[in-house]
Design a protein around this motif. Sequence first.
Motif, PDB file in Angstrom:
ATOM      1  N   ALA A   5       0.835  -1.210   0.000  1.00 58.36           N
ATOM      2  CA  ALA A   5       0.000   0.000   0.000  1.00 58.36           C
ATOM      3  C   ALA A   5       0.864   1.251   0.000  1.00 58.36           C
ATOM      4  O   ALA A   5       0.575   2.228  -0.713  1.00 58.36           O
ATOM      5  CB  ALA A   5      -0.939  -0.004   1.212  1.00 58.36           C
ATOM      6  N   ALA A   6       1.938   1.241   0.806  1.00 60.84           N
ATOM      7  CA  ALA A   6       2.849   2.396   0.829  1.00 60.84           C
ATOM      8  C   ALA A   6       3.542   2.564  -0.518  1.00 60.84           C
ATOM      9  O   ALA A   6       3.716   3.688  -1.003  1.00 60.84           O
ATOM     10  CB  ALA A   6       3.886   2.212   1.935  1.00 60.84           C
ATOM     11  N   ALA A   7       3.930   1.441  -1.127  1.00 62.18           N
ATOM     12  CA  ALA A   7       4.575   1.523  -2.441  1.00 62.18           C
ATOM     13  C   ALA A   7       3.618   2.069  -3.493  1.00 62.18           C
ATOM     14  O   ALA A   7       4.012   2.860  -4.359  1.00 62.18           O
ATOM     15  CB  ALA A   7       5.074   0.140  -2.858  1.00 62.18           C
ATOM     16  N   GLU A   8       2.340   1.671  -3.407  1.00 63.95           N
ATOM     17  CA  GLU A   8       1.349   2.179  -4.350  1.00 63.95           C
ATOM     18  C   GLU A   8       1.117   3.671  -4.167  1.00 63.95           C
ATOM     19  O   GLU A   8       0.968   4.418  -5.139  1.00 63.95           O
ATOM     20  CB  GLU A   8       0.030   1.409  -4.156  1.00 63.95           C
ATOM     21  CG  GLU A   8      -1.107   1.861  -5.051  1.00 63.95           C
ATOM     22  CD  GLU A   8      -0.841   1.587  -6.526  1.00 63.95           C
ATOM     23  OE1 GLU A   8      -1.556   2.171  -7.357  1.00 63.95           O
ATOM     24  OE2 GLU A   8       0.068   0.795  -6.829  1.00 63.95           O
ATOM     25  N   GLU A   9       1.100   4.122  -2.905  1.00 62.16           N
ATOM     26  CA  GLU A   9       0.929   5.547  -2.627  1.00 62.16           C
ATOM     27  C   GLU A   9       2.111   6.346  -3.169  1.00 62.16           C
ATOM     28  O   GLU A   9       1.931   7.416  -3.774  1.00 62.16           O
ATOM     29  CB  GLU A   9       0.793   5.769  -1.114  1.00 62.16           C
ATOM     30  CG  GLU A   9       0.516   7.214  -0.718  1.00 62.16           C
ATOM     31  CD  GLU A   9      -0.821   7.714  -1.181  1.00 62.16           C
ATOM     32  OE1 GLU A   9      -0.985   8.940  -1.305  1.00 62.16           O
ATOM     33  OE2 GLU A   9      -1.717   6.872  -1.429  1.00 62.16           O
ATOM     34  N   ASP A  10       3.315   5.818  -2.980  1.00 62.02           N
ATOM     35  CA  ASP A  10       4.501   6.492  -3.531  1.00 62.02           C
ATOM     36  C   ASP A  10       4.448   6.539  -5.057  1.00 62.02           C
ATOM     37  O   ASP A  10       4.841   7.539  -5.674  1.00 62.02           O
ATOM     38  CB  ASP A  10       5.771   5.761  -3.079  1.00 62.02           C
ATOM     39  CG  ASP A  10       6.034   5.927  -1.587  1.00 62.02           C
ATOM     40  OD1 ASP A  10       5.470   6.875  -0.991  1.00 62.02           O
ATOM     41  OD2 ASP A  10       6.795   5.121  -1.022  1.00 62.02           O
ATOM     42  N   ARG A  11       3.959   5.460  -5.647  1.00 59.07           N
ATOM     43  CA  ARG A  11       3.855   5.430  -7.109  1.00 59.07           C
ATOM     44  C   ARG A  11       2.875   6.484  -7.623  1.00 59.07           C
ATOM     45  O   ARG A  11       3.148   7.186  -8.610  1.00 59.07           O
ATOM     46  CB  ARG A  11       3.405   4.041  -7.573  1.00 59.07           C
ATOM     47  CG  ARG A  11       3.392   3.872  -9.087  1.00 59.07           C
ATOM     48  CD  ARG A  11       2.687   2.586  -9.490  1.00 59.07           C
ATOM     49  NE  ARG A  11       1.278   2.620  -9.123  1.00 59.07           N
ATOM     50  CZ  ARG A  11       0.355   3.277  -9.824  1.00 59.07           C
ATOM     51  NH1 ARG A  11       0.685   3.958 -10.901  1.00 59.07           N
ATOM     52  NH2 ARG A  11      -0.910   3.245  -9.437  1.00 59.07           N
ATOM     53  N   LYS A  12       1.732   6.621  -6.915  1.00 62.55           N
ATOM     54  CA  LYS A  12       0.737   7.612  -7.319  1.00 62.55           C
ATOM     55  C   LYS A  12       1.299   9.032  -7.198  1.00 62.55           C
ATOM     56  O   LYS A  12       1.078   9.873  -8.074  1.00 62.55           O
ATOM     57  CB  LYS A  12      -0.525   7.472  -6.465  1.00 62.55           C
ATOM     58  CG  LYS A  12      -1.328   6.221  -6.758  1.00 62.55           C
ATOM     59  CD  LYS A  12      -2.572   6.155  -5.890  1.00 62.55           C
ATOM     60  CE  LYS A  12      -3.406   4.926  -6.201  1.00 62.55           C
ATOM     61  NZ  LYS A  12      -4.618   4.835  -5.335  1.00 62.55           N
ATOM     62  N   LYS A  13       2.031   9.292  -6.089  1.00 64.62           N
ATOM     63  CA  LYS A  13       2.627  10.612  -5.919  1.00 64.62           C
ATOM     64  C   LYS A  13       3.651  10.889  -7.009  1.00 64.62           C
ATOM     65  O   LYS A  13       3.733  12.009  -7.529  1.00 64.62           O
ATOM     66  CB  LYS A  13       3.283  10.708  -4.537  1.00 64.62           C
ATOM     67  CG  LYS A  13       2.303  10.758  -3.379  1.00 64.62           C
ATOM     68  CD  LYS A  13       3.024  10.880  -2.054  1.00 64.62           C
ATOM     69  CE  LYS A  13       2.035  10.943  -0.884  1.00 64.62           C
ATOM     70  NZ  LYS A  13       2.740  11.034   0.419  1.00 64.62           N
ATOM     71  N   SER A  14       4.428   9.864  -7.340  1.00 68.97           N
ATOM     72  CA  SER A  14       5.434  10.034  -8.391  1.00 68.97           C
ATOM     73  C   SER A  14       4.772  10.294  -9.738  1.00 68.97           C
ATOM     74  O   SER A  14       5.225  11.152 -10.504  1.00 68.97           O
ATOM     75  CB  SER A  14       6.309   8.777  -8.457  1.00 68.97           C
ATOM     76  OG  SER A  14       7.294   8.907  -9.461  1.00 68.97           O
TER      77      SER A  14
END
Length: 303
Positions: A95-104
């Motif tokens: 979930a944290a990786a997905e959130e970072d991906r969305k921000k990127s």
Amino acid sequence: MFGRRYRLQLSAGAALLAAGGGVCPGLAFQATEQPPVVRPAEDPEISRMLVQALKTEDPDQRLEIYRKILDKEPGNTEARAGYKETKALTDQKHAAAEEDRKKSDQKRQDQSKGRTAFAGAGAAFSAGDLIEARRKLSLARSLGYSDPRMNEFERVLAQAESRANFYRYLRFGGLGAVLAAAAAWIGTLFRKREPCLEVLTGGSRGRRYRIEKDVTTIGALAQKGDEKNDIVLSDSEKTVSRFHCEIHRKGSKLYIVDCNSANGTRVDGRAIPPGRLVALSRGARIQLGVSCALKFNYERRKS
């Protein structure tokens, strides 16, 4: 005993003697060695995998080891508990990786839009549309776009805007002689009227302020030290500065000057340069910041 199991087999004759209560010296024993029964928890492969799971720092690898254990032994409580705990950790990690991906992704999109806006600013400037160039440049900055050429473009654009304002005022000044006579005649029409400001938007909407002083100060702060505003305004966006602008009255003419406000002052849609007197005409719309608008007009003096 000694780690082995034995099975006692009695011959048919020995069994009959035993039933008769006698002792048969020919009683036959046959010992058959059986393979050891390994309980599931004692399976060395599963034990090895449990130790490996505890030593593994990667939650995804640990989860895969627990999954293999449960495939071999679905009832293993230790593996099931470890799987549940590790699954929660991996879910959080993903979930944290997905959130970072969305921000990127959002950052890349903003950079792309900012790059397009900056290019549009340059095109508008080349076409002589300074207003559009300023709007596009502001959009690029608001999107967080960074380009080493932006500061230089800002400087050149500001110079062009200053020149355009100068020539605009010069053209208007050429009509001064004609307008002077007309102004004198128009002034007679307003001798019984007083200049005033009507609030068009905001919490004080509809309120009128009469301009009676030579200098009338307008801002969001009532008073600070010895400085105070004659007209106090506020807006929901909080873009009106503490000491935003001033209305100067010189004879029958009125002027507005921006006091280096944070969000600027516009008259009839045009931004006015800070510190410079700009004449106000009847019905002029004054925009302070983003959402506070005033209308300059004249009203009859109350008897």
